[in-house]
Design an enzyme around this catalytic site. Structure first.
Site, PDB file in Angstrom:
ATOM      1  N   GLU A  50     -64.922   0.981-103.049  1.00 38.71           N
ATOM      2  CA  GLU A  50     -63.908   2.045-103.100  1.00 38.71           C
ATOM      3  C   GLU A  50     -62.529   1.521-103.485  1.00 38.71           C
ATOM      4  OE1 GLU A  50     -67.163   3.505-100.348  1.00 38.71           O
ATOM      5  OE2 GLU A  50     -66.007   1.632-100.545  1.00 38.71           O
ATOM      6  N   HIS A 113     -72.016   9.236 -87.310  1.00 38.18           N
ATOM      7  CA  HIS A 113     -71.697   7.954 -87.932  1.00 38.18           C
ATOM      8  C   HIS A 113     -70.449   8.105 -88.813  1.00 38.18           C
ATOM      9  CE1 HIS A 113     -74.123  10.131 -90.881  1.00 38.18           C
ATOM     10  NE2 HIS A 113     -73.615   9.366 -91.823  1.00 38.18           N
ATOM     11  N   HIS A 114     -69.797   7.015 -89.077  1.00 38.97           N
ATOM     12  CA  HIS A 114     -68.543   6.956 -89.838  1.00 38.97           C
ATOM     13  C   HIS A 114     -67.373   7.591 -89.083  1.00 38.97           C
ATOM     14  CE1 HIS A 114     -71.061   5.471 -92.896  1.00 38.97           C
ATOM     15  NE2 HIS A 114     -71.124   6.509 -93.718  1.00 38.97           N
ATOM     16  N   GLY A 415     -47.589  -4.067-106.081  1.00 42.28           N
ATOM     17  CA  GLY A 415     -47.892  -5.493-106.188  1.00 42.28           C
ATOM     18  C   GLY A 415     -49.122  -5.943-105.442  1.00 42.28           C
ATOM     19  N   ASP A 446     -56.509 -16.515-111.923  1.00 41.66           N
ATOM     20  CA  ASP A 446     -57.801 -16.812-111.307  1.00 41.66           C
ATOM     21  C   ASP A 446     -57.848 -16.421-109.837  1.00 41.66           C
ATOM     22  OD1 ASP A 446     -55.975 -18.785-110.634  1.00 41.66           O
ATOM     23  OD2 ASP A 446     -57.337 -20.471-110.963  1.00 41.66           O
ATOM     24  N   ASN A 473     -55.014 -21.349-113.254  1.00 38.40           N
ATOM     25  CA  ASN A 473     -53.928 -22.251-112.828  1.00 38.40           C
ATOM     26  C   ASN A 473     -54.088 -22.645-111.362  1.00 38.40           C
ATOM     27  OD1 ASN A 473     -53.257 -19.765-111.749  1.00 38.40           O
ATOM     28  ND2 ASN A 473     -51.360 -19.532-112.907  1.00 38.40           N
ATOM     29  N   GLY A 475     -55.128 -21.174-108.416  1.00 33.96           N
ATOM     30  CA  GLY A 475     -54.722 -20.482-107.203  1.00 33.96           C
ATOM     31  C   GLY A 475     -53.614 -19.476-107.375  1.00 33.96           C
ATOM     32  N   GLU A 479     -47.376 -16.901-105.271  1.00 32.27           N
ATOM     33  CA  GLU A 479     -47.058 -17.266-103.888  1.00 32.27           C
ATOM     34  C   GLU A 479     -46.442 -18.664-103.830  1.00 32.27           C
ATOM     35  OE1 GLU A 479     -47.281 -14.720-102.366  1.00 32.27           O
ATOM     36  OE2 GLU A 479     -49.114 -13.622-102.766  1.00 32.27           O
TER      37      GLU A 479
END
Length: 569
Positions: A50, A113-114, A415, A446, A473, A475, A479
């Site tokens: 989803e 359920h759910h 983002g 990646d 690159n 990772g 960050e």
């Protein structure tokens, strides 16, 4: 009087709005509804999960203007919420339809359920309430048609998601089909004529008085469908025009009046000077988030700024609530005497060339961001769709000069890493339905690819033919630029990317893989007119870049974010 069912009324309305494919994942509370898609002329996509479906619906809507997502109650809808929230944040109209338990079970508080096991069937809808422009529950056949029309109009006009709950026992309930004979009225409400007249008069005076006015176009100009008016204003006024990262591609970058991308202090020096030295800024659809504004570093005067928005207008320090930009722009185009507008000498002949300074001074074969992004603009062609991932690609694409008609898709404000792979599937499907001659190109890191890479399987399933450029690159480079350059938490497990298309079921002869490690490799592959550039099958490119290399704009913005995150007062 002709009758139809609630679900067919809903699905036929989606078809009338231009939707042809519906994203989502099947679940027992939506299965009967899904049985009816074909009868309304709609196709089922069937995503890997989803979350991916929500991202794909977002990408589809950015091409088609609106999209639909179907999930099941609880477990399904909650899985999609990060994507729906992104569409809400970025002003993208997505119709989120949730199959819910029957009204009988809900009244009885059945332990189904759910559910959370507490008899509360409203809890999940309430979670969506703050990320939906409108929430409706189709639990009453006497009002269902009216509720559907009201919700779909709100989705389109607000350019934000809406939530439609469809209980299982309401799916096939009969209602009048009469409403389907009349299209939903999507026209905007008219501005107050007296206030609007005052707004037009004040804007006109400021435009005529300015010696060095510029136009600054932002993302809400795209979302609220005023790009045609923007282009007319640029052409008729001949004022220099600038985009922001979120509106990249909104302005024809081959237009001599295009001046570049303004990102506050992160901008190229010539762009920064041109915008900040202007004595009048006509700002259209501004959305001044941190990454879109260079870490809130706009150095512009509010007194000398006209802001046109979807629900209000600002002129200097005065605010006019409810005065919307589309009619204001239309009236300005018909009333301004463009001969009275003064011009500077800048941007009169051709857009400034983006210099690839590193290419001029370096013999290195390493593919760096400062070399790659200006370089790739020479390979792009008119009407391409370019999707960039949150991270290095979003910041790198700022330095790429687009040919005419390129559509750029990114998620600068929300983002969410992994967004672009799902969005690529949705955009590529929308392109297949509307203009298959257009190429769809994805640039994704990646690290981000590992979150949603299984959605490539859906691309293959539907015969989509994007070019998938995976930047290897090592990772999470975005960050690393903010904090933890060598931290283990920014590392990832390497994947064998060139095995993925085959693993996901692509048939021999219907896909290709390419590994690019040097600048010479880039030049050989990204060459106009070769087989690769024809984009007649799905293709994956693994492009290697240095681990700690990043676009100039990201290096600056990353440090700004780190300082902002560390503030204690």
């Amino acid at each position: 009087m002709a009758e139809t069912t609630i679900v067919l009324y809903l699905f036929k309305r989606l078809h009338q709005l231009g939707i042809r494919s519906v994203h989502g994942v099947p679940g027992d509370y939506n299965l009967v509804a899904l049985d009816n898609l074909g009868d309304a002329g709609l196709n089922w996509v069937g995503n890997c999960n989803e979350l991916n479906a929500g991202y794909a619906a977002d990408g589809y809507a950015r091409i088609k203007g609106i999209s639909a997502l179907i999930t099941t109650f609880g477990v399904g809808e909650l899985s999609a919420l990060a994507a729906v929230a992104g569409s809400y944040s970025e002003r993208v109209p997505v119709v989120h339809i949730v199959g819910t338990p029957s009204t009988i079970s809900q009244r009885q508080g059945a332990l189904l359920h759910h559910t959370l096991g507490n008899g509360d069937f409203s809890v999940f809808a309430n979670m969506s309430r703050n990320i939906s422009s409108l929430l409706v529950n189709l639990n009453d056949p006497t009002t269902a048609a009216r509720d559907i029309d009201r919700a779909l109009r709100e989705c389109y006009v607000s350019a934000q998601p809406i939530y439609i709950a469809l209980p299982t026992d309401m799916v096939l309930r009969k209602i009048s089909a009469q409403g389907l004979e009349t299209p939903i009225n999507m026209e905007l409400l008219e501005n107050d004529p007296h206030v609007e007249r005052d707004v037009i008069e004040n804007i006109t005076k400021m435009v005529y008085a300015a010696n060095n006015a510029i136009i600054l176009v932002d993302s809400c100009a795209i979302r609220h469908r005023v790009i045609d008016e923007v282009h007319d204003l640029i052409d008729k006024s001949q004022l220099p025009a600038f985009a922001t990262p979120m509106s990249k591609g909104a302005i024809d970058e081959t237009n001599p009046r295009f001046g570049g991308v303004y990102v506050g202090s992160v901008s190229r020096p010539d762009v920064k000077e041109a915008v900040e030295c202007a004595d009048l800024i006509i700002s259209i659809g501004a959305l001044k988030s941190d990454f879109n504004s260079g870490g809130f570093t706009y150095h512009t005067s509010r007194k000398s700024t006209i802001e046109l928005h979807s629900d209000h207008t600002k002129i200097g320090y005065a605010t006019y609530p409810g005065i919307t930009m589309k009619p204001v722009l239309q009236k300005l185009l018909s009333s301004l005497d463009f001969h009275k507008i003064r011009h500077t000498d800048s941007a009169k002949s051709a857009p400034p060339v983006l210099k690839n300074e590193e290419a001029e001074k370096s013999d290195s074969q390493a593919i760096t961001h400062s070399w790659f992004w200006p370089h790739i603009g020479n390979w792009l062609q008119e009407n391409d769709v370019v999707i960039t991932e949150t991270g290095t690609a979003n910041f790198g694409i700022i330095e790429t000069r687009f040919p005419k008609g390129v559509t750029a898709i990114s998620q600068v404000l929300w983002g969410s890493i992994g967004y672009s792979v799902g969005a690529c599937q949705g955009a590529a499907l929308a392109i297949k339905e509307s203009d298959p001659s257009r190429r769809v190109i994805l640039f994704v890191g990646d690290g981000s690819f590992q979150l949603t890479g299984n959605e490539v399987s859906t691309m293959i399933r539907h015969g989509l033919k994007p070019i998938l450029v995976i930047i290897n690159n090592e990772g999470y480079t975005i960050e690393r630029m903010i904090h933890g350059e060598d931290a283990e938490y920014n590392d990832i497990q390497p994947w064998k990317h060139t095995k993925l298309l085959e693993t996901f079921g692509a048939k021999e002869g219907e896909y290709s893989n390419h590994v690019v490690k040097t600048r010479e490799d880039v030049d050989n592959l990204f060459k106009k007119g070769n087989e690769f550039s024809k984009a007649d099958k799905i293709q994956l490119v693994e492009l290697f870049m240095p681990k700690l290399d990043a676009p100039r704009a990201l290096k600056i913005t990353g440090k700004m974010s780190e300082k902002l995150n560390a503030k204690t007062e």
